[in-house]
Design a protein around this motif. Structure first.
Motif, PDB file in Angstrom:
ATOM      1  N   ASN A  48       0.793  -1.234   0.000  1.00 40.13           N
ATOM      2  CA  ASN A  48       0.000   0.000   0.000  1.00 40.13           C
ATOM      3  C   ASN A  48       0.818   1.273   0.000  1.00 40.13           C
ATOM      4  OD1 ASN A  48       0.378  -0.916   2.990  1.00 40.13           O
ATOM      5  ND2 ASN A  48      -0.105   1.255   3.118  1.00 40.13           N
ATOM      6  N   ASP A  49       2.026   1.217   0.603  1.00 38.05           N
ATOM      7  CA  ASP A  49       2.778   2.464   0.741  1.00 38.05           C
ATOM      8  C   ASP A  49       3.370   2.937  -0.588  1.00 38.05           C
ATOM      9  OD1 ASP A  49       4.141  -0.006   1.861  1.00 38.05           O
ATOM     10  OD2 ASP A  49       5.878   1.223   1.369  1.00 38.05           O
ATOM     11  N   SER A 109      -6.786  -0.949   7.589  1.00 43.96           N
ATOM     12  CA  SER A 109      -6.897  -1.940   6.513  1.00 43.96           C
ATOM     13  C   SER A 109      -7.252  -3.312   7.079  1.00 43.96           C
ATOM     14  CB  SER A 109      -5.614  -2.018   5.697  1.00 43.96           C
ATOM     15  OG  SER A 109      -4.555  -2.486   6.483  1.00 43.96           O
ATOM     16  N   GLU A 156      -2.839   1.727   7.514  1.00 42.17           N
ATOM     17  CA  GLU A 156      -2.009   2.018   6.347  1.00 42.17           C
ATOM     18  C   GLU A 156      -1.295   3.340   6.600  1.00 42.17           C
ATOM     19  OE1 GLU A 156      -3.719   1.705   2.519  1.00 42.17           O
ATOM     20  OE2 GLU A 156      -4.392  -0.347   2.852  1.00 42.17           O
ATOM     21  N   LEU A 190       2.763  -0.699   7.005  1.00 37.80           N
ATOM     22  CA  LEU A 190       1.608  -1.023   7.840  1.00 37.80           C
ATOM     23  C   LEU A 190       2.012  -0.986   9.307  1.00 37.80           C
ATOM     24  CD1 LEU A 190       0.222  -4.122   5.888  1.00 37.80           C
ATOM     25  CD2 LEU A 190      -0.762  -1.813   5.903  1.00 37.80           C
ATOM     26  N   ASP A 247      -9.687   2.714   5.598  1.00 40.90           N
ATOM     27  CA  ASP A 247      -8.953   2.965   4.359  1.00 40.90           C
ATOM     28  C   ASP A 247      -9.492   2.029   3.285  1.00 40.90           C
ATOM     29  OD1 ASP A 247      -7.019   4.023   2.591  1.00 40.90           O
ATOM     30  OD2 ASP A 247      -5.710   4.424   4.288  1.00 40.90           O
ATOM     31  N   ARG A 307      -8.505  -0.548   1.603  1.00 38.27           N
ATOM     32  CA  ARG A 307      -8.334  -1.988   1.499  1.00 38.27           C
ATOM     33  C   ARG A 307      -8.895  -2.770   2.687  1.00 38.27           C
ATOM     34  NH1 ARG A 307      -4.830   0.295  -2.053  1.00 38.27           N
ATOM     35  NH2 ARG A 307      -3.912   1.465  -0.373  1.00 38.27           N
TER      36      ARG A 307
END
Lengths: 309, 254
Positions: free
Chosen positions: A238-239, B149, B163, B168, B182, B184
């Motif tokens: 995600n980052d 997430s 996130e 993470l 978020d 996801r």
């Protein structure tokens, strides 16, 4: 005017975005103080003290601040804020998490993600995914603001000699606790401050093939980004996400590979100086913002580009 | 466990918005409106907790015009048990009901409803402020798990995977808590027609902000709303060689 800036750091060094936030503060004018919260953060406080245009560093050093929990940092900001006209933080997940909590406790309507400072009370900020720009004027006696770093030039990291003051933290709020972190380790430059960013989209096709994007980034000494579609498909973590709800980048050179160019993605990269798009679909919206568009199969074009650069 | 899910009526995410010619705001007349996408994720997460036997009741709350009842009905069609509308004709995107005022209103409702968990979107796609959840947590003195997430409910706490810019992070928050979603966290389901019909019969209470003691005077004066500077498209190059040549000699970025 006096401005307090919440410094972002990773426990080892100050994040580069802090210099951009200080750059924004110099446009407001007045004394600039930096708040460093953490555990064993003396070297970071010293680094902050040597930044040009900083006149004081306030160090809150306590184990309850190690993981930057908003519940424990917000009360410090609230306690200090009465001596300031403005409190600034970067519009990163760090700043976005903490500052609104402090704002509510101060009964202040925060101004998020500013991109232009008109005067000490008036700011421009993007709304509707950057499809409109709102100019807002605050009537609060203290202004709490998050700053989009890419829109402000950083100040020099050296040349200052500010004093460092200790702030003593009494105790944890005991509302939340840190469990674990999975942070991406990379030798590449950080996405939001890199001079070159190469991003891949759904068109890249798989996690394995994303290596091609990484090779091109490495050839150019750049960072690797991705569209939301590529992140959702699990090609990258995600980052890597560039866009309205991911990271906002504005490098010298942005290369979008296999990215169609959804509004959401464009909101995160359209301030880049030069944009290159490589896509098989000549009607892809990404071409409407690209300085140089190459209609080609990325699996032909990217290897050729890597070879010839 | 009772879950409160604040939602917001916003312009549909597929709509290309237009700025009003007098620069007073964004033109929302005859534009498709929907539930804010992050709030759909919040509703979905609450429904999954109920399906897993961890939640007993889901209350959806919104602040907005009379028509915001549509968004509450949508939430009820996917599984919220009842809805509360705090009805106002003030704008809810810009220059009207601001995040701090929303947080104060929600606090007043939470004091009546006493939920064990609040799940809400991390930001709305109109104002893009990303403040309300954090502010609400502050006003209540509760823990916050933002940009979630993953959410796991334990006895008197919840584990929230967040996130963050570096990757993470997982934290544990004492309940009651505020969790903001978020992208996801999950993939929201679509409402089925029979459920849409059933949702029309579910309880929907309408409150006047004055009953709660609010008048919604904005703190931020919206001086103007303008179009962003249009970025002009450039040229198409015919080959990789031409691209490299342009980047070296024209753009001078490599």
């Amino acid at each position: 005017m006096s401005i307090l800036i919440l410094a972002e750091h990773d426990g080892k060094e100050l994040s580069p975005v802090t210099l951009n936030v200080i750059g924004a503060a110099t446009k407001i004018g007045g004394d600039i103080h930096i708040l460093v919260c953490g555990k064993d953060c003396d070297s970071i406080a010293q680094a902050a003290a040597s930044i040009s245009s900083v006149s004081k560093v306030i160090k809150a050093d306590n184990e309850v601040l190690e993981h930057h929990l908003a519940e424990n940092i917000a009360p410090i900001i609230v306690d200090l804020a009465k001596d300031y006209t403005h409190v600034l933080a970067p519009a990163t997940t760090f700043g976005k998490n903490i500052l609104p909590r402090a704002a509510a406790l101060l009964d202040v309507q925060q101004i998020s993600d500013i991109i232009v400072i008109e005067d000490a009370e008036t700011f421009k900020r993007p709304v509707y995914a950057g499809n409109a720009i709102a100019t807002v004027k605050s009537s609060d006696s203290i202004k709490l603001i998050t700053v989009r770093g890419t829109n402000f030039d950083p100040v020099e990291a050296a040349g200052g000699s500010a004093s460092v003051e200790e702030y003593s933290v009494t105790a944890s709020q005991d509302l939340s606790s840190f469990v674990s972190a999975e942070l991406s380790e990379s030798e590449r430059p950080e996405l939001t401050s890199a001079k070159v960013v190469v991003s891949g989209g759904r068109g890249v096709g798989s996690e394995e093939k994303f290596e091609l994007i990484e090779q091109l980034a490495d050839k150019l000494g750049g960072a690797v980004g991705a569209s939301r579609a590529a992140v959702d498909a699990g090609y990258v973590p995600n980052d890597y996400q560039v866009g309205q709800t991911g990271k906002v980048v504005a490098p010298e050179l942005y290369i979008a590979v296999g990215i169609s160019g959804a509004i959401q993605h464009l909101a995160g990269m359209k301030d880049s100086k030069v944009i290159v798009a490589i896509n098989r679909d000549e009607d892809a919206p990404i071409f409407s913002v690209a300085d140089y568009g190459l209609v080609a199969d990325l699996f032909d074009a990217v290897p050729e580009l890597i070879e010839k650069l | 466990m009772k879950i409160l899910v604040p939602i917001k009526r916003v312009v549909d995410y597929n709509v290309k918005i237009r700025v009003k010619s007098d620069q007073s705001g964004v033109d929302l007349a005859n534009v498709k409106m929907s539930v804010n996408p992050f709030d759909e994720i919040a509703v979905e997460e609450a429904v999954r907790l109920k399906e897993a036997g961890k939640a007993t009741e889901i209350v959806a709350v919104t602040i907005g015009p009379e028509k915001a009842q549509e968004q509450l009905r949508t939430a009820m069609a996917v599984g919220a048990d009842r809805g509360i509308l705090v009805q106002t004709d003030q704008p809810i995107d810009l220059g009207g009901v601001e995040p701090l005022a929303v947080a104060k209103t929600l606090k007043a409702i939470i004091e009546k409803e006493s939920p064990d968990l609040v799940i809400m979107g991390k930001q709305s796609i109109d104002d893009d402020s990303n403040q309300t959840g954090q502010m609400l947590a502050a006003l209540l003195g509760w823990a916050q798990g933002t940009f979630a997430s993953k959410l796991e409910i334990e006895d008197s706490s919840a584990k929230v995977t967040r996130e963050i810019d570096g990757g993470l992070e997982t934290i544990s928050v004492n309940l009651p808590a505020i969790v903001t979603t978020d992208l996801r966290l999950n993939e929201p389901r679509y409402a089925k027609l029979p459920d849409i019909m059933k949702a029309k019969k579910k309880q929907l209470d309408v409150l006047d902000p004055s009953e709660l003691g609010f008048s919604y005077e904005p703190r931020l004066n919206v001086v103007s709303v303008s179009e962003p500077e249009e970025r002009k498209g450039g040229i198409k190059v015919a080959s990789v060689d031409e691209l490299i040549e342009k980047l070296k000699n024209e753009a001078k970025v490599i």
